[in-house]
Design a protein around this motif. Sequence first.
Motif, PDB file in Angstrom:
ATOM      1  N   SER A   8      43.092  -3.659   8.406  1.00 14.75           N
ATOM      2  CA  SER A   8      41.736  -3.031   8.525  1.00 14.75           C
ATOM      3  C   SER A   8      41.734  -1.839   9.719  1.00 14.75           C
ATOM      4  CB  SER A   8      40.842  -4.285   8.972  1.00 14.75           C
ATOM      5  OG  SER A   8      41.107  -5.315   8.609  1.00 14.75           O
ATOM      6  N   PHE A   9      42.947  -1.595  10.386  1.00 14.76           N
ATOM      7  CA  PHE A   9      42.813  -0.575  11.251  1.00 14.76           C
ATOM      8  C   PHE A   9      43.524   0.749  10.884  1.00 14.76           C
ATOM      9  CE2 PHE A   9      42.928  -3.856  15.033  1.00 14.76           C
ATOM     10  CZ  PHE A   9      41.676  -3.906  14.916  1.00 14.76           C
ATOM     11  N   PRO A  10      43.069   1.940  11.477  1.00 17.98           N
ATOM     12  CA  PRO A  10      43.182   3.286  11.020  1.00 17.98           C
ATOM     13  C   PRO A  10      44.603   3.846  11.126  1.00 17.98           C
ATOM     14  CG  PRO A  10      42.054   3.286  12.918  1.00 17.98           C
ATOM     15  CD  PRO A  10      42.253   1.707  12.498  1.00 17.98           C
ATOM     16  N   SER A  11      45.451   3.167  11.992  1.00 13.67           N
ATOM     17  CA  SER A  11      46.993   3.969  12.224  1.00 13.67           C
ATOM     18  C   SER A  11      47.809   3.421  10.872  1.00 13.67           C
ATOM     19  CB  SER A  11      47.405   3.782  13.587  1.00 13.67           C
ATOM     20  OG  SER A  11      46.695   3.926  14.449  1.00 13.67           O
ATOM     21  N   PRO A  12      47.559   2.123  10.844  1.00 14.70           N
ATOM     22  CA  PRO A  12      48.377   1.562   9.560  1.00 14.70           C
ATOM     23  C   PRO A  12      47.932   2.273   8.224  1.00 14.70           C
ATOM     24  CG  PRO A  12      47.910  -0.243  11.052  1.00 14.70           C
ATOM     25  CD  PRO A  12      47.154   1.212  11.497  1.00 14.70           C
ATOM     26  N   GLU A  37      48.540 -11.566  17.359  1.00  8.92           N
ATOM     27  CA  GLU A  37      49.898 -11.353  17.080  1.00  8.92           C
ATOM     28  C   GLU A  37      50.861 -10.153  17.406  1.00  8.92           C
ATOM     29  OE1 GLU A  37      50.435 -11.989  12.713  1.00  8.92           O
ATOM     30  OE2 GLU A  37      52.597 -12.429  12.730  1.00  8.92           O
ATOM     31  N   HIS A  38      50.317  -9.279  17.752  1.00 13.89           N
ATOM     32  CA  HIS A  38      51.219  -8.006  17.972  1.00 13.89           C
ATOM     33  C   HIS A  38      51.508  -8.141  19.674  1.00 13.89           C
ATOM     34  CE1 HIS A  38      47.052  -7.501  19.447  1.00 13.89           C
ATOM     35  NE2 HIS A  38      47.190  -6.188  20.034  1.00 13.89           N
ATOM     36  N   ARG A  39      50.963  -9.037  20.331  1.00 10.25           N
ATOM     37  CA  ARG A  39      51.381  -9.284  21.761  1.00 10.25           C
ATOM     38  C   ARG A  39      52.420 -10.464  21.835  1.00 10.25           C
ATOM     39  NH1 ARG A  39      47.385  -6.348  25.049  1.00 10.25           N
ATOM     40  NH2 ARG A  39      45.796  -5.749  23.376  1.00 10.25           N
ATOM     41  N   SER A  40      52.749 -10.934  20.872  1.00  9.83           N
ATOM     42  CA  SER A  40      53.702 -12.060  20.629  1.00  9.83           C
ATOM     43  C   SER A  40      55.061 -11.481  21.146  1.00  9.83           C
ATOM     44  CB  SER A  40      53.882 -12.629  19.439  1.00  9.83           C
ATOM     45  OG  SER A  40      54.604 -11.697  18.548  1.00  9.83           O
ATOM     46  N   GLY A  50      53.685  -2.834  21.430  1.00  7.82           N
ATOM     47  CA  GLY A  50      52.678  -3.607  20.801  1.00  7.82           C
ATOM     48  C   GLY A  50      51.836  -3.162  19.917  1.00  7.82           C
ATOM     49  N   LEU A  51      52.075  -2.160  19.215  1.00  8.71           N
ATOM     50  CA  LEU A  51      51.057  -1.573  18.531  1.00  8.71           C
ATOM     51  C   LEU A  51      51.495  -1.552  16.909  1.00  8.71           C
ATOM     52  CD1 LEU A  51      50.328   1.772  20.576  1.00  8.71           C
ATOM     53  CD2 LEU A  51      48.966  -0.353  20.259  1.00  8.71           C
ATOM     54  N   VAL A  52      50.739  -1.591  16.100  1.00 13.53           N
ATOM     55  CA  VAL A  52      51.082  -1.254  14.703  1.00 13.53           C
ATOM     56  C   VAL A  52      50.493   0.283  14.231  1.00 13.53           C
ATOM     57  CG1 VAL A  52      50.972  -3.683  13.630  1.00 13.53           C
ATOM     58  CG2 VAL A  52      48.844  -2.535  13.974  1.00 13.53           C
ATOM     59  N   PRO A  53      51.139   0.999  13.361  1.00 19.70           N
ATOM     60  CA  PRO A  53      52.253   0.350  12.395  1.00 19.70           C
ATOM     61  C   PRO A  53      53.694   0.241  13.016  1.00 19.70           C
ATOM     62  CG  PRO A  53      51.674   2.558  11.955  1.00 19.70           C
ATOM     63  CD  PRO A  53      50.982   2.186  13.144  1.00 19.70           C
ATOM     64  N   SER A  64      58.281   3.123  15.514  1.00 23.09           N
ATOM     65  CA  SER A  64      57.062   3.270  15.920  1.00 23.09           C
ATOM     66  C   SER A  64      56.503   4.320  15.788  1.00 23.09           C
ATOM     67  CB  SER A  64      56.435   2.271  16.927  1.00 23.09           C
ATOM     68  OG  SER A  64      56.978   2.987  18.278  1.00 23.09           O
ATOM     69  N   GLU A  65      54.846   4.573  16.135  1.00 23.36           N
ATOM     70  CA  GLU A  65      54.191   5.812  16.210  1.00 23.36           C
ATOM     71  C   GLU A  65      54.041   6.260  14.833  1.00 23.36           C
ATOM     72  OE1 GLU A  65      52.428   7.153  18.481  1.00 23.36           O
ATOM     73  OE2 GLU A  65      53.051   5.619  19.830  1.00 23.36           O
ATOM     74  N   THR A  66      52.715   6.288  14.227  1.00 24.00           N
ATOM     75  CA  THR A  66      52.308   6.654  12.935  1.00 24.00           C
ATOM     76  C   THR A  66      53.170   8.099  12.493  1.00 24.00           C
ATOM     77  OG1 THR A  66      50.341   5.687  13.117  1.00 24.00           O
ATOM     78  CG2 THR A  66      50.474   7.518  11.493  1.00 24.00           C
ATOM     79  N   VAL A  67      53.134   9.120  13.214  1.00 19.10           N
ATOM     80  CA  VAL A  67      53.529  10.457  12.879  1.00 19.10           C
ATOM     81  C   VAL A  67      55.031  10.354  12.928  1.00 19.10           C
ATOM     82  CG1 VAL A  67      53.821  12.719  13.795  1.00 19.10           C
ATOM     83  CG2 VAL A  67      51.616  11.644  13.973  1.00 19.10           C
ATOM     84  N   GLY A 118      35.424  -4.198  20.739  1.00 20.81           N
ATOM     85  CA  GLY A 118      36.771  -3.970  20.360  1.00 20.81           C
ATOM     86  C   GLY A 118      37.552  -5.014  20.152  1.00 20.81           C
ATOM     87  N   LEU A 119      38.779  -5.428  20.683  1.00 21.19           N
ATOM     88  CA  LEU A 119      39.654  -6.555  20.358  1.00 21.19           C
ATOM     89  C   LEU A 119      39.229  -7.755  21.198  1.00 21.19           C
ATOM     90  CD1 LEU A 119      43.067  -4.503  20.225  1.00 21.19           C
ATOM     91  CD2 LEU A 119      41.662  -5.614  18.039  1.00 21.19           C
ATOM     92  N   GLY A 120      38.022  -7.909  21.631  1.00 19.64           N
ATOM     93  CA  GLY A 120      37.574  -9.218  22.220  1.00 19.64           C
ATOM     94  C   GLY A 120      38.289  -9.243  23.619  1.00 19.64           C
TER      95      GLY A 120
HETATM   96  N1  LIG Z   1      50.005   6.203  18.967  1.00 25.77           N
HETATM   97  C1  LIG Z   1      49.894   5.080  17.956  1.00 25.77           C
HETATM   98  C2  LIG Z   1      48.832   4.226  18.127  1.00 25.77           C
HETATM   99  C3  LIG Z   1      48.721   3.123  17.209  1.00 25.77           C
HETATM  100  C4  LIG Z   1      47.578   2.159  17.382  1.00 25.77           C
HETATM  101  O1  LIG Z   1      46.798   2.371  18.244  1.00 25.77           O
HETATM  102  N2  LIG Z   1      47.550   0.964  16.601  1.00 25.77           N
HETATM  103  C5  LIG Z   1      46.335   0.208  16.910  1.00 25.77           C
HETATM  104  C6  LIG Z   1      45.838  -0.203  15.572  1.00 25.77           C
HETATM  105  S1  LIG Z   1      44.970   1.302  14.735  1.00 25.77           S
HETATM  106  C7  LIG Z   1      46.996  -1.168  17.667  1.00 25.77           C
HETATM  107  O2  LIG Z   1      47.759  -1.540  17.306  1.00 25.77           O
HETATM  108  N3  LIG Z   1      45.991  -1.684  18.224  1.00 25.77           N
HETATM  109  C8  LIG Z   1      46.542  -2.689  19.120  1.00 25.77           C
HETATM  110  C9  LIG Z   1      45.955  -2.671  20.599  1.00 25.77           C
HETATM  111  O3  LIG Z   1      45.255  -1.817  21.123  1.00 25.77           O
HETATM  112  O4  LIG Z   1      46.204  -3.772  21.139  1.00 25.77           O
HETATM  113  C10 LIG Z   1      50.357   5.632  16.613  1.00 25.77           C
HETATM  114  O5  LIG Z   1      50.048   6.689  16.275  1.00 25.77           O
HETATM  115  O6  LIG Z   1      50.931   4.860  15.663  1.00 25.77           O
END
Ligand SMILES: N[C@@H](CCC(=O)N[C@@H](CS)C(=O)NCC(=O)O)C(=O)O
Length: 203
Positions: A8-12, A37-40, A50-53, A64-67, A118-120
């Motif tokens: 559901s999130f934009p970066s992935p 789960e991303h903080r496990s 701790g970010l996706v993707p 990591s990092e989309t670009v 946000g993420l609660g």
């Molecule tokens: N700069 C990172 C940003 C990635 C990012 O912000 N991912 C969000 C989902 S769109 C995320 O994992 N958020 C979890 C959080 O903020 O704890 C990229 O381009 O991959």
Amino acid sequence: MKLYEYESFPSPRRVRMFLAEKGINIPCEQIDVPAGEHRSADYLSKNQDGLVPLLELDNGEYISETVAISRYFEENYPQTPLMGTTAEEKARIEMWQRRVENSLANTVATYFHHATEGLGEPDRYRNREWGEKNKEKAISAMKQLNNQLAENIFIVGDKFSIVDITALCAIDFAAAVNISIPIECHHLTRWYAEVSQRQSAAA
Ligand SMILES: N[C@@H](CCC(=O)N[C@@H](CS)C(=O)NCC(=O)O)C(=O)O
């Protein structure tokens, strides 16, 4: 090879769209971000941010990092280039990529974290005023894109690129948090309708 993501999130989604444009299929594993789960410890051992993707390579390394992930696929699958071919095109795409990330994708994300639920619980520090300020910045970025699209089919000239993917994913996420394209932005609306029709947009 495997992509860790959350649908559901934009970066992935940016990576999924990039892969779809190139016709690349790789297995994906969902990381339940709202459930934390991303903080496990396990996930943080793969990606300290701790970010996706996150991309897992066959040699066990992670990117990591989309670009950066997109760059990996652009270099390995240069057919259907999405990041430019000439020096000038590459530079122009990078310029717009940074502009769209800074002025649109990041401002919408800041609005999401600060001015909505946000993420609660993990987003318990909220500065609503800062969130609202970022909504203004996001709308102003849409107006700048509208100007760019008055003279260009896609954001960077007449070729679809990674910048269109970044902008589409940011604008769809903006809509999900009730930030709409301003009604007077006809060129942006025209572009939005066209790129939303691409098969990759459903990825
Ligand atoms: N700069 C990172 C940003 C990635 C990012 O912000 N991912 C969000 C989902 S769109 C995320 O994992 N958020 C979890 C959080 O903020 O704890 C990229 O381009 O991959």
